[in-house]
Design a protein around this motif. Sequence first.
Motif, short mmCIF file in Angstrom:
data_model
loop_
_atom_site.label_atom_id
_atom_site.label_comp_id
_atom_site.label_asym_id
_atom_site.label_seq_id
_atom_site.Cartn_x
_atom_site.Cartn_y
_atom_site.Cartn_z
N ALA A 206 106.75 79.36 96.11
CA ALA A 206 106.93 80.46 95.16
C ALA A 206 107.47 79.93 93.83
CB ALA A 206 107.89 81.51 95.74
N ARG A 207 108.40 79.01 93.90
CA ARG A 207 108.93 78.40 92.68
C ARG A 207 107.85 77.60 91.96
NH1 ARG A 207 114.21 74.36 92.34
NH2 ARG A 207 114.13 74.01 90.10
N GLN A 208 107.02 76.91 92.75
CA GLN A 208 105.92 76.12 92.16
C GLN A 208 104.94 77.02 91.42
OE1 GLN A 208 106.24 72.84 93.08
NE2 GLN A 208 104.28 71.84 92.78
N LEU A 209 104.59 78.15 92.04
CA LEU A 209 103.67 79.09 91.40
C LEU A 209 104.28 79.66 90.13
CD1 LEU A 209 101.08 80.72 91.32
CD2 LEU A 209 102.15 82.38 92.87
N LEU A 210 105.57 79.99 90.19
CA LEU A 210 106.24 80.52 89.01
C LEU A 210 106.18 79.52 87.85
CD1 LEU A 210 107.93 82.69 87.66
CD2 LEU A 210 109.97 81.69 88.71
N SER A 211 106.35 78.24 88.15
CA SER A 211 106.29 77.23 87.08
C SER A 211 104.88 77.13 86.50
CB SER A 211 106.74 75.87 87.62
OG SER A 211 105.81 75.34 88.54
N LEU A 212 103.85 77.35 87.32
CA LEU A 212 102.48 77.31 86.84
C LEU A 212 102.16 78.46 85.90
CD1 LEU A 212 100.58 76.25 90.08
CD2 LEU A 212 100.83 74.90 88.00
N THR A 213 102.76 79.61 86.13
CA THR A 213 102.49 80.76 85.25
C THR A 213 103.05 80.53 83.86
OG1 THR A 213 104.56 81.95 85.78
CG2 THR A 213 102.66 82.31 87.23
N ARG A 214 104.05 79.65 83.74
CA ARG A 214 104.67 79.40 82.45
C ARG A 214 104.04 78.22 81.74
NH1 ARG A 214 110.83 79.84 84.81
NH2 ARG A 214 111.11 82.08 84.54
N ALA A 215 103.21 77.47 82.44
CA ALA A 215 102.67 76.22 81.88
C ALA A 215 101.72 76.54 80.73
CB ALA A 215 101.95 75.44 82.98
#
Length: 325
Positions: free
Chosen positions: A316-325
Amino acid sequence: MGSGAGSSTNGGTGGGTEGGHDTRARQVAGSLAHRVPDLGAMELLLAVARLGSLGGAARELGITQPAASSRIRSMERQLGVALVDRSPRGSRLTDAGALVTDWARRIVEAAEAFDAGAQALRDRRDSRLRVAASMTIAEYLLPGWLVALRAQLPDTAVSLLAGNSAAVAERLLADDADLGFVEGVSVPTGLDSAVIGHDRLIVVTAPGHPWARRRRPLEAAELAATPLILREKGSGTRQVLDAALGGLARPLIELSSTTAVKAAAVGGAGPSVLSELAVGEELTTRRLVSVPVADVVLARDLRAVWPTGHRPTGPARQLLSLTRA
């Protein structure tokens, strides 16, 4: 009266005794870390016992021999007993050292079991990701994010639950999702959030609708008074539109997905208000026409959401970081 007083006195005495025990227990627990060597020191002692050499133990653990000697001396001071006899021929455990080594072995084995259990919990957490997202994000943004996540975490199974913003909040609060995405005007109660992007709502109609031939922008009051093809109550689009216009006329048609609303508008059923993300192709091909609105800005934040106090971890944290990339 006498009996009541006696009960009160006994209760006070009992409470004091229990409080004394609790205080002593806290003192013991609080000082335990100061009286018991750390795992690193115990692992070093076990290596010395196994190899018969302080230098060999230091090399095995990747530290210098002076650092290993210092750690053993610190351990001896902490316990108040000599643990290792050092000589040119090597290092030998004292009788006390042999006993302490036996205790240390049990503690290190328990720590290894603890670490294995914690890793199993992480593996179970990382094996799946449950995402809940409101319709526009689910249809137009999440597919790209999930493709990128798949490249980073190929062994993580992802499930996506699409619904309106209210449904996303319900799933998160019921622990049916690990991370959510919403588009409304505010953060649902019980959730923390982070803004991951911005979106704009636009008024659209089929080319044959009278609004498509307007020469002047549409007034907000006229838009509010006109029956529109709308998403259902609870959707982020509906919330933003209602808040911006201060109320809406009874819907011409009420549908539960962005795709359905768009299809109805393309078919000429009437005007609608949709995310700019959702109608790019239709505007380019002139299947829909954008209608300017004079005195209102229909903008909204796109947010990632999760239960208050439970910041995303693992996939979930990994996905959240991808949305901000």
